[in-house]
Design an enzyme around this catalytic site. Structure first.
Site, PDB file in Angstrom:
ATOM      1  CG  ASP A  70      37.528  -0.792  12.299  1.00 13.14           C
ATOM      2  OD1 ASP A  70      37.977  -1.898  11.925  1.00 13.14           O
ATOM      3  OD2 ASP A  70      36.431  -0.342  11.903  1.00 13.14           O
TER       4      ASP A  70
ATOM      5  CG  ASP B 173      32.575  -4.102  10.820  1.00 17.11           C
ATOM      6  OD1 ASP B 173      31.572  -4.537  10.231  1.00 17.11           O
ATOM      7  OD2 ASP B 173      33.002  -2.945  10.613  1.00 17.11           O
TER       8      ASP B 173
ATOM      9  CB  SER C  60      34.267   5.804  13.141  1.00 23.09           C
ATOM     10  OG  SER C  60      35.153   5.088  12.312  1.00 23.09           O
TER      11      SER C  60
ATOM     12  CD  GLU D   4      34.992  -2.193  14.167  1.00 20.98           C
ATOM     13  OE1 GLU D   4      35.062  -1.284  15.021  1.00 20.98           O
ATOM     14  OE2 GLU D   4      34.247  -2.120  13.187  1.00 20.98           O
TER      15      GLU D   4
ATOM     16  CE  LYS E  13      35.221   2.051  13.727  1.00 24.09           C
ATOM     17  NZ  LYS E  13      34.109   1.117  13.398  1.00 24.09           N
TER      18      LYS E  13
ATOM     19  CE  LYS F 270      37.200   2.959  10.324  1.00 18.37           C
ATOM     20  NZ  LYS F 270      36.536   1.649  10.106  1.00 18.37           N
TER      21      LYS F 270
ATOM     22  N   GLY G 256      28.476   1.858  11.978  1.00 19.47           N
ATOM     23  CA  GLY G 256      27.943   2.821  11.018  1.00 19.47           C
ATOM     24  C   GLY G 256      28.605   2.633   9.671  1.00 19.47           C
TER      25      GLY G 256
ATOM     26  CE  LYS H 120      29.990  -1.213  10.312  1.00 17.48           C
ATOM     27  NZ  LYS H 120      31.146  -1.173   9.395  1.00 17.48           N
TER      28      LYS H 120
HETATM   29  O1  OSB Z   1      34.657  -0.495   9.497  1.00 15.47           O
HETATM   30  O2  OSB Z   1      33.174   0.396  10.702  1.00 15.47           O
HETATM   31  C1  OSB Z   1      33.789   0.344   9.645  1.00 15.47           C
HETATM   32  C2  OSB Z   1      32.648   3.224   7.412  1.00 15.47           C
HETATM   33  C3  OSB Z   1      32.638   2.600   6.185  1.00 15.47           C
HETATM   34  C4  OSB Z   1      33.035   1.288   6.088  1.00 15.47           C
HETATM   35  C5  OSB Z   1      33.448   0.596   7.232  1.00 15.47           C
HETATM   36  C6  OSB Z   1      33.432   1.210   8.465  1.00 15.47           C
HETATM   37  C7  OSB Z   1      33.058   2.552   8.549  1.00 15.47           C
HETATM   38  C8  OSB Z   1      33.081   3.334   9.785  1.00 15.47           C
HETATM   39  C9  OSB Z   1      32.181   4.544   9.812  1.00 15.47           C
HETATM   40  O3  OSB Z   1      33.836   3.102  10.698  1.00 15.47           O
HETATM   41  C10 OSB Z   1      31.454   4.749  11.072  1.00 15.47           C
HETATM   42  C11 OSB Z   1      30.434   5.850  10.931  1.00 15.47           C
HETATM   43  O4  OSB Z   1      29.458   5.709  10.155  1.00 15.47           O
HETATM   44  O5  OSB Z   1      30.608   6.875  11.595  1.00 15.47           O
HETATM   45 MG    MG Z   2      34.719  -1.718  11.200  1.00 11.95          MG
END
Ligand code: OSB
Ligand code: MG
Length: 374
Positions: free
Chosen positions: A194, A244, A140, A219, A166, A168, A296, A268
């Site tokens: 995401d 999510d 991510s 996402e 992924k 952001k 995660g 999660k």
């Molecule tokens: O939206 O998935 C998410 C981390 C903190 C809060 C929200 C998200 C995330 C990640 C981290 O995308 C994924 C990881 O732990 O590698």
């Molecule tokens: Mg997410």
């Protein structure tokens, strides 16, 4: 398994600096404040778990401080001293007349699954019904400074073997950035986006422009608690929506399927109150043909152990956000650290419980707060 009775839970806060800041549309984190729990069974057995709440309420309403309060005031008192025949019974115990605080509940509930597996002499992954020996890892990537920086990071991740990248996004750092990434990385690269709630239905055209980029999914584009507008958006998109933030329970997963608000779920365990709800959502999705993958929350190696166990269940058919320790930390709090080979993380199956040894000396040295609940 033998029944268990927890007579003590130690809460700790540790600080772990991320190797690089992690920026999402709703906020940025550089140093993780992480809550760890150590559960002590009356038999003398102990297990570690992690509460995934962050420092600020930008992902959900919970923070490490609200979770600390909730665990010490309301969660632990319901669990400590109770005769527990199976950890699957705790979800109801923790839901009765006790709204939300799911990450707080999950920290304790998951610890009970870890402890139960330890007492049963089974690896956690097998104790919960997991079947995989290895799980596919995705990375991510936080919002980068420029499209060039994004391409550099994503290319390096693919070269390292990651099975999914992924990315952001937020308004203005989306279509053009992803188009550049797709052009640079080629049509075979497994890319997804995401948005962490950064859009509204007014952005439908912008989001529909992503369709041409062949993303695996997008996402959580819309608000954290909104199923209705996600359904409207999904009708306008070819790209599958993955939810999510919105999926906080089995009921919300059922709603997503019924309303067609999305076609994929990121599970999660912390977000849904623990492993019992995660297993229920997994099973529902499996029966409905909805693929799931493991999300995660920038966990330490302890939280990661639970994610890896969860991701070993059969319907986790897409790569999870389960990077190896070195992607996040100079040094993790577990031995061995989590590693990845050919984009796969090995499920620890040769020892009972969570499968990694906890570095208590290191944890001791970075503990900034501690409370013993008995
Ligand atoms: O939206 O998935 C998410 C981390 C903190 C809060 C929200 C998200 C995330 C990640 C981290 O995308 C994924 C990881 O732990 O590698
Ligand atoms: Mg997410």
């Amino acid at each position: 398994m033998p029944s268990m009775r927890i007579d003590r839970i130690t809460l700790r806060e540790i600080r772990l600096a991320l190797k690089e800041p992690f920026r999402i549309s709703s906020g940025v984190v550089q140093e993780r404040r992480i809550m760890l729990l150590e559960l002590h069974d009356a038999s003398g057995a102990t297990t570690w778990s992690e509460c995934v709440a962050g420092e600020l309420p930008n992902y959900s309403s919970e923070t490490i401080d609200t979770a600390w309060l909730a665990i010490s005031q309301w969660v632990a008192p319901r669990v400590i001293g109770r005769e527990i025949a199976h950890p699957g019974e705790l979800h109801e115990v923790l839901e009765r007349d006790f709204r939300e605080h799911r990450m707080a509940k999950a920290g304790v509930e998951m610890g009970c699954w870890g402890l139960a597996a330890t007492l049963a002499g089974q690896p956690l992954a097998r104790f919960i019904g997991g079947t995989r020996t290895q799980i596919a890892a995705g990375i991510s990537l936080g919002i980068q400074a420029s499209p060039a920086a994004l391409i550099e990071k994503a290319g390096a991740a693919l070269a390292e073997g990651y099975r999914k990248v992924k990315i952001k996004i937020e308004p203005g750092k989306d279509v053009e950035w992803l188009r550049a990434a797709r052009a640079a990385l080629g049509s075979d690269a497994h890319l997804m986006a995401d948005a962490n709630n950064a859009y509204t239905l007014d952005d439908t055209d912008r989001l529909a422009a992503l369709d041409e980029l062949d993303l695996m999914m997008i996402e959580q584009p819309l608000a954290h608690d909104d199923l209705v507008r996600h359904a409207a958006l999904q009708r306008s998109l070819r790209t599958p929506i993955c939810l999510d933030e919105t999926i906080t329970s089995l009921d919300r997963a059922q709603d997503m399927i019924a309303l067609k608000s999305g076609r994929i779920i990121n599970i999660k365990a912390g977000r849904v109150g623990g492993f019992a709800q995660s297993l229920a959502i997994h099973d529902l999705c499996e029966s409905q043909g909805i693929p799931v993958w493991c999300g995660g929350m920038l966990e330490s190696g302890i939280g990661r152990a639970y994610n890896v166990a969860l991701a070993s269940l059969p319907n986790f058919t897409l790569p999870g956000d389960v990077s190896p320790s070195a992607r996040y930390w100079a040094r993790d709090v577990v031995n061995p650290e989590w590693t990845m080979k050919n984009g796969m993380v090995t499920v620890p199956l040769d020892v009972p419980g969570i499968g990694v040894e906890v570095d208590t000396a290191m944890i001791e040295s970075i503990t900034v707060r501690r409370e013993v609940l008995a």
